[in-house]
Design an enzyme around this catalytic site. Structure first.
Site, PDB file in Angstrom:
ATOM      1  N   HIS A  85      -9.430 -17.479   4.613  1.00 19.60           N
ATOM      2  CA  HIS A  85     -10.179 -18.611   4.044  1.00 19.60           C
ATOM      3  C   HIS A  85     -10.922 -18.144   2.791  1.00 19.60           C
ATOM      4  CE1 HIS A  85     -13.107 -21.784   3.511  1.00 19.60           C
ATOM      5  NE2 HIS A  85     -12.303 -22.550   4.225  1.00 19.60           N
ATOM      6  N   GLU A 157      -5.630 -24.785  -0.162  1.00 21.08           N
ATOM      7  CA  GLU A 157      -7.017 -25.203  -0.341  1.00 21.08           C
ATOM      8  C   GLU A 157      -7.503 -24.749  -1.722  1.00 21.08           C
ATOM      9  OE1 GLU A 157      -9.140 -25.973   3.576  1.00 21.08           O
ATOM     10  OE2 GLU A 157      -9.422 -23.861   3.141  1.00 21.08           O
ATOM     11  N   GLY A 215     -13.137 -29.251   6.934  1.00 25.42           N
ATOM     12  CA  GLY A 215     -14.378 -28.516   7.128  1.00 25.42           C
ATOM     13  C   GLY A 215     -15.477 -29.488   7.541  1.00 25.42           C
TER      14      GLY A 215
HETATM   15  P1  PGA Z   1     -14.270 -29.089   3.414  1.00 23.79           P
HETATM   16  O1  PGA Z   1     -13.787 -27.629   3.842  1.00 23.79           O
HETATM   17  O2  PGA Z   1     -13.378 -30.054   4.158  1.00 23.79           O
HETATM   18  O3  PGA Z   1     -15.711 -29.169   3.871  1.00 23.79           O
HETATM   19  O4  PGA Z   1     -14.112 -29.185   1.944  1.00 23.79           O
HETATM   20  C1  PGA Z   1     -12.428 -27.336   4.006  1.00 23.79           C
HETATM   21  C2  PGA Z   1     -12.279 -25.890   4.340  1.00 23.79           C
HETATM   22  O5  PGA Z   1     -13.102 -25.072   3.911  1.00 23.79           O
HETATM   23  O6  PGA Z   1     -11.340 -25.519   5.060  1.00 23.79           O
END
Ligand code: PGA
Length: 234
Positions: A85, A157, A215
């Site tokens: 991540h 991401e 997230g």
């Molecule tokens: P977010 O995070 O949905 O809060 O943008 C996604 C993630 O970090 O996997």
């Protein structure tokens, strides 16, 4: 559709137990994977969801203070693990060499990796998205067999979209997902970064996406139900 829930460092024991009670009422047909904090993993009791972890040690058991091995995760009924991540790449200086070792550990214990990749804002502005993502994937996946690659879920991401409320255009997401699938047609590919119960109305038009890594939204069962209803509505 795959929906992976990344709790990050949220929910103490009491909060997690009360969240879990709400999650028992969730109505869905998708494949949902919940990745709580390590401390909450052994409290997980949701029959219809699968259990994931947010990280794994790149070493086996032994003298590695603060680490949790793939073997120990397996022993706690963990089936999936998020690897690489961007918050770990930034805060813990994790490299794709480390990520490669973590992938190997996870695969050796039959854990399904959710491998995160994504470019920074600068890399996108410099037109380096393709180059960066190909390099991240090549380093992480090197020396893995076709069989091992097949079990990996890739999560695209973009770093600039995580927790910012900004998401790429549908065309930008589609372009990247297709690029990944051209190189790794055996892998499912998720999109993650600021996905919520409102923008899913648009995002769900993308047939190239196999699911979402959530997230902030993962922490709110009511909003998550709205998201799922929209995603699963024909
Ligand atoms: P977010 O995070 O949905 O809060 O943008 C996604 C993630 O970090 O996997």
């Amino acid at each position: 559709m795959i929906i992976a829930l990344n709790h990050k460092d949220n929910f103490n024991k009491e909060e997690f137990l009360s969240y879990q009670e709400k999650m028992k009422k969730l109505d869905f047909t998708s494949h949902i994977i919940m990745c709580p904090t390590f401390l909450n993993i052994n409290l997980f009791q949701l029959d219809k969801l699968e259990l994931g972890a947010q990280d794994v040690s790149k070493e086996g058991n032994g003298a590695h203070t603060g680490e949790i091995s793939a073997k120990d995760l397996k022993n706690s009924n963990v089936k999936y693990v998020i690897i690489g991540h961007s918050e770990r790449r930034k805060d813990q200086r994790e490299t794709y060499e480390d990520i490669h070792k973590k992938l190997k550990e996870a695969l050796d214990y039959q854990l399904t990796p959710i491998l995160c990749i994504g470019e920074t804002k600068e890399e996108r502005e410099d037109n380096k998205v393709e180059e960066v993502l190909k390099e991240e994937l090549a380093t992480a996946m090197k020396e893995l067999s076709q069989e091992e690659r097949k079990s990996i879920i890739i999560a695209y991401e973009p770093i600039w979209a995580i927790g910012t409320g900004i998401i790429p255009s549908l065309e930008q997401i589609d372009e990247v997902i297709k690029l990944i699938k051209r190189e790794y047609p055996m892998c499912s590919v998720l999109y993650g970064g600021s996905v919520n119960q409102e923008n899913i109305v648009n995002l769900k038009q993308l047939s190239s996406v196999d699911g979402y890594l959530l997230g902030g939204l993962s922490l709110k069962p009511e909003d998550l139900q709205i998201f799922i209803n929209e995603l699963e509505r024909q």
